[in-house]
Enzyme design. Sequence first.
Site, mmCIF file in Angstrom:
data_model
loop_
_atom_site.group_PDB
_atom_site.id
_atom_site.type_symbol
_atom_site.label_atom_id
_atom_site.label_comp_id
_atom_site.label_asym_id
_atom_site.label_seq_id
_atom_site.Cartn_x
_atom_site.Cartn_y
_atom_site.Cartn_z
ATOM 1 N N LYS A 1 -9.240 10.278 8.531
ATOM 2 C CA LYS A 1 -8.195 10.807 7.748
ATOM 3 C C LYS A 1 -7.969 12.166 8.066
ATOM 4 C CE LYS A 1 -8.391 7.529 4.724
ATOM 5 N NZ LYS A 1 -7.509 6.473 4.253
ATOM 6 N N LYS B 1 -4.929 9.528 7.564
ATOM 7 C CA LYS B 1 -4.814 8.385 8.214
ATOM 8 C C LYS B 1 -3.772 8.362 9.329
ATOM 9 C CE LYS B 1 -3.634 5.582 4.559
ATOM 10 N NZ LYS B 1 -3.269 4.673 3.474
ATOM 11 N N LYS C 1 -13.591 3.401 11.230
ATOM 12 C CA LYS C 1 -12.444 2.772 11.578
ATOM 13 C C LYS C 1 -11.038 3.495 11.646
ATOM 14 C CE LYS C 1 -10.322 0.125 8.144
ATOM 15 N NZ LYS C 1 -9.319 1.232 7.630
ATOM 16 N N ASP D 1 -7.360 3.589 10.568
ATOM 17 C CA ASP D 1 -6.602 3.272 9.256
ATOM 18 C C ASP D 1 -5.764 2.151 9.457
ATOM 19 O OD1 ASP D 1 -6.601 5.630 6.542
ATOM 20 O OD2 ASP D 1 -6.435 3.377 6.485
ATOM 21 N N GLU D 2 -5.326 1.384 8.113
ATOM 22 C CA GLU D 2 -4.514 0.046 8.392
ATOM 23 C C GLU D 2 -3.059 0.357 8.972
ATOM 24 O OE1 GLU D 2 -5.406 1.222 5.334
ATOM 25 O OE2 GLU D 2 -3.355 2.069 4.555
ATOM 26 N N HIS E 1 -8.619 -6.230 7.330
ATOM 27 C CA HIS E 1 -8.013 -5.464 6.083
ATOM 28 C C HIS E 1 -6.948 -6.259 5.454
ATOM 29 C CE1 HIS E 1 -6.093 -1.834 4.274
ATOM 30 N NE2 HIS E 1 -7.082 -1.206 4.546
ATOM 31 N N LYS F 1 -11.513 4.606 -10.718
ATOM 32 C CA LYS F 1 -11.249 5.848 -10.438
ATOM 33 C C LYS F 1 -11.727 6.894 -11.508
ATOM 34 C CE LYS F 1 -8.810 4.111 -7.133
ATOM 35 N NZ LYS F 1 -9.632 3.531 -5.941
HETATM 36 C C1 CAP Z 1 -9.472 4.037 1.830
HETATM 37 C C2 CAP Z 1 -8.337 3.315 2.732
HETATM 38 C C3 CAP Z 1 -8.259 1.843 2.806
HETATM 39 C C4 CAP Z 1 -8.219 1.198 1.267
HETATM 40 C C5 CAP Z 1 -7.946 -0.232 1.430
HETATM 41 C C6 CAP Z 1 -6.877 3.677 2.224
HETATM 42 O O1 CAP Z 1 -9.388 5.291 2.088
HETATM 43 O O2 CAP Z 1 -8.508 3.792 4.216
HETATM 44 O O3 CAP Z 1 -7.031 1.195 3.424
HETATM 45 O O4 CAP Z 1 -9.574 0.986 0.800
HETATM 46 O O5 CAP Z 1 -8.055 -0.739 0.176
HETATM 47 O O6 CAP Z 1 -6.034 3.743 3.007
HETATM 48 O O7 CAP Z 1 -6.978 3.698 1.050
HETATM 49 P P1 CAP Z 1 -9.861 6.095 0.969
HETATM 50 P P2 CAP Z 1 -8.984 -1.963 -0.082
HETATM 51 O O8 CAP Z 1 -11.453 6.144 1.100
HETATM 52 O O9 CAP Z 1 -9.350 7.632 1.414
HETATM 53 O O10 CAP Z 1 -9.236 5.747 -0.316
HETATM 54 O O11 CAP Z 1 -10.177 -1.755 0.394
HETATM 55 O O12 CAP Z 1 -9.026 -2.280 -1.782
HETATM 56 O O13 CAP Z 1 -8.220 -3.251 0.469
HETATM 57 MG MG MG Z 2 -6.614 2.675 4.698
#
Ligand code: CAP
Ligand code: MG
Length: 417
Positions: free
Chosen positions: A147, A149, A173, A175-176, A263, A303
């Site tokens: 981060k 991201k 990892k 990020d998506e 993901h 949360k």
């Molecule tokens: C988490 C995360 C993941 C989410 C996806 C985000 O970051 O990188 O992509 O966990 O959700 O982009 O939010 P944080 P899920 O730890 O900063 O929240 O795992 O529910 O599919």
């Molecule tokens: Mg993410």
Amino acid sequence: MKPQEFVNLKYKPKSSDLICLFRVEPNRVPMKKAAATVALESSVGTWTNLELTKTAEKLMAKVFEIKGNWIKIAYPQELFEEGNAPNILSSIAGNIFGMKAVKNLRLEDVSFPKKILSGFMGPKFGIEGIRKMLKIRDRPLIGTIIKPKLGLNPYEHAKSAYESWLGGCDLVKADENLAGQKFNEFEERLARTLEYCNKAEEKTGMKKGYIENVTAETKEMMKRAQLVEDLGGKYIMIDFLTAGFSSLQTLREADFKLAIHCHRALHAAMTRNPKHGISMMVLADFARLIGVDQLHVGTGVGKLEGNLSDIEELIEEIEDKKIKSTKKRLVQDWEKIKPVLAVSSGGLCPLDIPKLVKNFGNDLIMQFGGGIHSHPNGTGAGARAAKQALNATIKGINLKKYAKTHAELRLAIEKWG
Ligand code: CAP
Ligand code: MG
């Protein structure tokens, strides 16, 4: 062919049938009519009466149970092409969601006959293979997501990963939504981060994994996966819903010597509304069938901390149950198809570790993005705080007590407690 011919409440499903559980809200028609319409549209019928061929008659889906809003439909396995995930979904999760006969429709569960299961590769590593690769026998794994991201350059990205590994993360990892953007080119980022991964392994004496996001147009994605393998990486990540089931099959069937981290970005467009869409459990089944090794399943821990209202408690309980059932599915006995390692991620911080381990056990990857990188003392301290919280949990020591002798955890509690 008349719609009612698709309902037979005396039918006993065969072991070779694929069975679906749907939640149906009829739209100004009796339930039986709505159920019949779902069955005919998802197998061989159409909106109006139609003469069926002999073969088509044998392929008819049958509603064999109606209980309130819940119906069960049995599909002859011959209706589907073996080894073709999109094809199965285009029947059982295709046109039916938009039909006039239903106000809402949700595909809640699927069970696959052996022959359909045998048409897919399933995970290459599975839980055991991941543990062997990382030499982590039975504890939960700690991961982070770099981060911010988006917006780091390759060097900053690699450096942040290095601090995360040194601090105690097993996995880091991308990020998506990080791919090959100009500000962080794929090849440059991958090469630098893998170099730092090797350095972190030497420095810590532990195995470390870098999960690079290869999500892209399929040919490009295959090139990127090949590069990860050529550079000695252990993992690739795919956003399987935005990439698509076909591209996930292409990636898996190339059989790279790489674990696949899956993901689920986009899932909430289908899974969030309990009355309409597809359950995460069903999406998880298809991800496992095709063959991912690790899959995001959600967190359960809300949360909101501390004094939750009754409704918030209830929501959290329902969320927990859903995630537990998805996690259970990832390990259900599917003959030779290996179990998948669940990933809990999203809005988590080290203080959530005791609850996550209590809820989901040891076969779990816990990922902290903001929960590590926004630690008061930065990334390395955030990773150490997470590792300290895990050690305390494994030893059965209360976090506040453990924090008395572990500064990074204490600071995390001060910030997020
Ligand atoms: C988490 C995360 C993941 C989410 C996806 C985000 O970051 O990188 O992509 O966990 O959700 O982009 O939010 P944080 P899920 O730890 O900063 O929240 O795992 O529910 O599919
Ligand atoms: Mg993410």
